[in-house]
Write an enzyme that holds these catalytic residues in place. Structure first.
Site, short mmCIF file in Angstrom:
data_model
loop_
_atom_site.label_atom_id
_atom_site.label_comp_id
_atom_site.label_asym_id
_atom_site.label_seq_id
_atom_site.Cartn_x
_atom_site.Cartn_y
_atom_site.Cartn_z
N SER A 27 0.83 -1.21 0.00
CA SER A 27 0.00 0.00 0.00
C SER A 27 0.86 1.27 0.00
O SER A 27 0.48 2.29 -0.58
CB SER A 27 -0.99 0.00 1.17
OG SER A 27 -0.33 0.23 2.39
N ASN A 28 2.04 1.21 0.63
CA ASN A 28 2.93 2.37 0.55
C ASN A 28 3.49 2.55 -0.85
O ASN A 28 3.62 3.67 -1.34
CB ASN A 28 4.05 2.26 1.59
CG ASN A 28 3.60 2.72 2.96
OD1 ASN A 28 3.43 3.92 3.20
ND2 ASN A 28 3.35 1.77 3.86
N LYS A 79 23.84 -13.22 2.72
CA LYS A 79 23.14 -11.94 2.50
C LYS A 79 23.90 -11.09 1.49
O LYS A 79 23.29 -10.44 0.64
CB LYS A 79 23.03 -11.19 3.83
CG LYS A 79 22.18 -9.93 3.73
CD LYS A 79 22.37 -9.03 4.93
CE LYS A 79 21.50 -9.43 6.08
NZ LYS A 79 20.13 -8.93 5.97
N HIS A 123 8.47 3.29 9.06
CA HIS A 123 8.23 2.41 10.21
C HIS A 123 6.92 2.85 10.89
O HIS A 123 6.72 4.05 11.11
CB HIS A 123 9.39 2.50 11.20
CG HIS A 123 9.19 1.61 12.38
ND1 HIS A 123 9.32 0.24 12.30
CD2 HIS A 123 8.81 1.89 13.66
CE1 HIS A 123 9.04 -0.29 13.49
NE2 HIS A 123 8.74 0.68 14.32
C1 GRF Z 1 3.75 -0.59 6.85
O1 GRF Z 1 3.02 -0.52 8.03
C2 GRF Z 1 5.15 -0.04 7.04
O2 GRF Z 1 5.21 0.98 7.97
C3 GRF Z 1 5.89 -1.25 7.56
O3 GRF Z 1 5.35 -2.34 6.84
C4 GRF Z 1 4.03 -2.03 6.43
C5 GRF Z 1 3.97 -2.20 4.95
O4 GRF Z 1 2.68 -2.04 4.45
N1 GRF Z 1 7.31 -1.09 7.39
P1 GRF Z 1 2.43 -1.98 2.88
O5 GRF Z 1 3.02 -3.26 2.31
O6 GRF Z 1 3.11 -0.77 2.35
O7 GRF Z 1 0.95 -1.94 2.72
#
Ligand code: GRF
Length: 215
Positions: A27-28, A79, A123
């Site tokens: 979603s981000n 890694k 975060h």
């Molecule tokens: C979000 O809550 C972000 O803050 C954390 O992981 C989640 C990712 O959500 N790091 P999305 O995949 O962007 O919906």
């Protein structure tokens, strides 16, 4: 001595080339692609990489004809080897800023050295409180009255790099961890594009642990 540096020149007339690393629903990523499409940020997502084949983030990218690559960490013995391939991909697409968006791995030396001060993360808590997994639930369980979200530069430790932007979200008495997380997510979708906008305009200056936003 304080180390001071301007992290991106604002004179570049080309759009800032973003590479997004995501492990989940994306979603981000969506918020960033939307902000790029509607001109809120002068940037374009040129590549999405996931460590999970079934990440919906990959699907979201493909729906927009953005290259989406699954790199399976299981195919590598270390890694460093895994990150070498990620770095090669990011460089092949000319990525200038790496945005972690729900990327469930700790970034290692190989990536940090290849993209110094060019990796940012979001975060879902007010750092330095509640780092690590499930920041929203940690905050809710602790009983804080305010939580929120943080966009920060990535350094060698988990959720510890210089903070670019935070948004505060009040915790309501009838909140569950999920309702709080949902309100935090709304703010994530606002501050992540805003952080990228400031970066792309060359307005972020890292001064020691602090990030100064120049006008
Ligand atoms: C979000 O809550 C972000 O803050 C954390 O992981 C989640 C990712 O959500 N790091 P999305 O995949 O962007 O919906």
């Amino acid at each position: 001595m304080l180390i001071e540096q301007l992290v991106k020149g604002g004179s570049n007339l080309d759009k800032l080339r973003l590479g997004i690393l995501a492990s989940g629903r994306g979603s981000n990523l969506q918020a960033i692609m939307d902000a790029a499409d509607n001109g809120k940020i002068y940037a374009e997502v040129v590549l999405v990489i996931s460590d999970r084949q079934d990440a919906y983030a990959l699907e979201r990218a493909r729906q927009r004809d953005i290259p989406a690559e699954f790199v399976n960490p299981k195919n590598f013995t270390s890694k460093a080897e895994y990150e070498k391939v990620i770095v090669e991909l990011l460089n092949r697409y000319g990525v200038e800023l790496v945005c972690l968006a729900g990327y469930m791995r700790i970034v290692g030396d190989t990536m940090l050295k290849a993209f110094p001060d060019k990796i940012i993360n979001i975060h879902p808590a007010l750092l330095p409180a509640f780092p690590g997994l499930h920041g929203q639930e940690q905050a809710w369980r602790h009983g804080v009255k305010f939580s929120g979200c943080t966009v920060h530069f990535v350094d060698e430790r988990v959720d510890s790099g210089p903070i670019i932007i935070q948004a505060v979200v009040p915790v309501l008495e009838d909140d569950t961890a999920d309702t709080l997380a949902a309100r935090i997510l709304e703010q994530e979708h606002i501050i992540y594009p805003e952080a990228i906008r400031r970066y792309s305009e060359g307005r972020l200056k890292i001064v020691g642990r602090k990030v100064i936003t120049c006008e």
